[in-house]
Design a protein around this motif. Sequence first.
Motif, PDB file in Angstrom:
ATOM      1  N   GLU A 159      99.191  83.400 -11.423  1.00  0.00           N
ATOM      2  CA  GLU A 159      97.899  83.799 -10.884  1.00  0.00           C
ATOM      3  C   GLU A 159      97.666  83.218  -9.497  1.00  0.00           C
ATOM      4  OE1 GLU A 159      94.440  82.620 -13.209  1.00  0.00           O
ATOM      5  OE2 GLU A 159      95.525  80.889 -13.983  1.00  0.00           O
ATOM      6  N   LEU A 160      96.688  83.783  -8.831  1.00  0.00           N
ATOM      7  CA  LEU A 160      96.362  83.400  -7.460  1.00  0.00           C
ATOM      8  C   LEU A 160      95.065  82.598  -7.449  1.00  0.00           C
ATOM      9  CD1 LEU A 160      96.675  83.768  -4.315  1.00  0.00           C
ATOM     10  CD2 LEU A 160      95.276  85.837  -4.587  1.00  0.00           C
ATOM     11  N   ASP A 161      95.106  81.429  -6.823  1.00  0.00           N
ATOM     12  CA  ASP A 161      93.888  80.676  -6.547  1.00  0.00           C
ATOM     13  C   ASP A 161      93.674  80.756  -5.041  1.00  0.00           C
ATOM     14  OD1 ASP A 161      91.860  78.876  -6.051  1.00  0.00           O
ATOM     15  OD2 ASP A 161      92.582  77.365  -7.470  1.00  0.00           O
ATOM     16  N   ASP A 162      92.959  81.768  -4.635  1.00  0.00           N
ATOM     17  CA  ASP A 162      92.784  82.037  -3.218  1.00  0.00           C
ATOM     18  C   ASP A 162      91.969  80.943  -2.523  1.00  0.00           C
ATOM     19  OD1 ASP A 162      93.351  83.610  -1.047  1.00  0.00           O
ATOM     20  OD2 ASP A 162      91.682  84.975  -1.329  1.00  0.00           O
ATOM     21  N   GLN A 163      91.001  80.423  -3.254  1.00  0.00           N
ATOM     22  CA  GLN A 163      90.129  79.403  -2.667  1.00  0.00           C
ATOM     23  C   GLN A 163      90.913  78.136  -2.322  1.00  0.00           C
ATOM     24  OE1 GLN A 163      86.607  78.813  -4.974  1.00  0.00           O
ATOM     25  NE2 GLN A 163      85.631  77.496  -3.471  1.00  0.00           N
ATOM     26  N   GLU A 164      91.849  77.772  -3.206  1.00  0.00           N
ATOM     27  CA  GLU A 164      92.647  76.555  -2.991  1.00  0.00           C
ATOM     28  C   GLU A 164      93.997  76.854  -2.324  1.00  0.00           C
ATOM     29  OE1 GLU A 164      91.653  73.434  -3.591  1.00  0.00           O
ATOM     30  OE2 GLU A 164      89.694  74.225  -4.180  1.00  0.00           O
ATOM     31  N   ASN A 165      94.206  78.115  -1.931  1.00  0.00           N
ATOM     32  CA  ASN A 165      95.465  78.525  -1.291  1.00  0.00           C
ATOM     33  C   ASN A 165      96.684  78.149  -2.134  1.00  0.00           C
ATOM     34  OD1 ASN A 165      94.219  79.597   1.060  1.00  0.00           O
ATOM     35  ND2 ASN A 165      93.914  77.512   1.803  1.00  0.00           N
TER      36      ASN A 165
END
Length: 364
Positions: A13-19
């Motif tokens: 999965e992608l955690d966009d906020q934490e890059n």
Amino acid sequence: MENKNIMDYETVELDDQENALVIIDQTKLPGKTEIIRLKTAQEMWDAIYLLQVRGAPAIGVAAAFGIYLLAKQIQAADYEAFYSEFKKQKEYLDSSRPTAVNLSWALNRMEKKVTDSKDKPVEEIKALLREEAIAIKEEDIRVCRTIGEYGLSLVKPGDGILTHCNAGQLATSKYGTATAPIYLGEERGYHFHVFADETRPLLQGARLTAYELLSSGVDVTLICDNMAATVMKNGWVNAVFVGCDRVAANGDTANKIGTSSVAIAADYYHIPVYICAPTSTIDMNTATGAEIHIEERPAEEITEMWYKERMAPEGVKVFNPAFDVTDHNLIAGIVTEYGIATAPFEESFREIFARKEEAKGKIR
């Protein structure tokens, strides 16, 4: 966290906020469920090479999220400078594993998004890359479920199914490829009896497939790789379902080492072998399996990886190919999200890709 069922976790999965690219460290399963967060190109490359994330579809999704995150960090205002750095990062990630075509497929798809958007501002290109990476994951889920529906049409309730390596949820975003018919069958009361090969030397069948099937309530029996012919001879296996990392144009398939032995035994006992493969895994530019580059892994995976003490003599030569090629003549069908390909495969693939193009046209 440890009390959650393994099927409750996202494989990638992608955690966009934490890059961060977030994955389950599959090298620790089944003993420990450890979620790791990858932020640098080196961490992403290592995770793919070291099999912390593995399985062709999951590698593709991880690569898509990974290249988006790396692109997001590129400090370049003009397109040419941005694309130059993007290309470097893309080629670096692409070098992590050579056999699984989904890795280069996903990265090439992300690169096409960049080149098709060269007239747009760099920040807009980054946003488009994010959308494309998310779309790749969502498509993977749909593809696996559809493969499951087609695969389920090939078996009947109560059948015995043998699988090799892990082409399950842990190798994809959801459902798996080879396990998708099993999971859909479980939902519908088919009560399959599944035999999972342990899959030496990395034990993906023992550590991953047996673990996720057991966690899902499937009737699964773990066997050593050299027991497959025995359970077939006993009449306990009605079909073999396996995944694969690359399909050649003639229908030869590269999958985890040991798959060809399973197919040879199944052919002898007149048991159909079905390869579950998204169309993204079919490489029409590779004519036959002889042209597929087979990754060789470190000797230590065989001589000492799973042992408290080294189990082989020092200095012995070791041959450790990660994959083998199953000849198309041993394959009853290749199950894709656009139907089941049968011999002659090249002709069948053309029909399947035509259906895919037609479906794309309807979406547009």
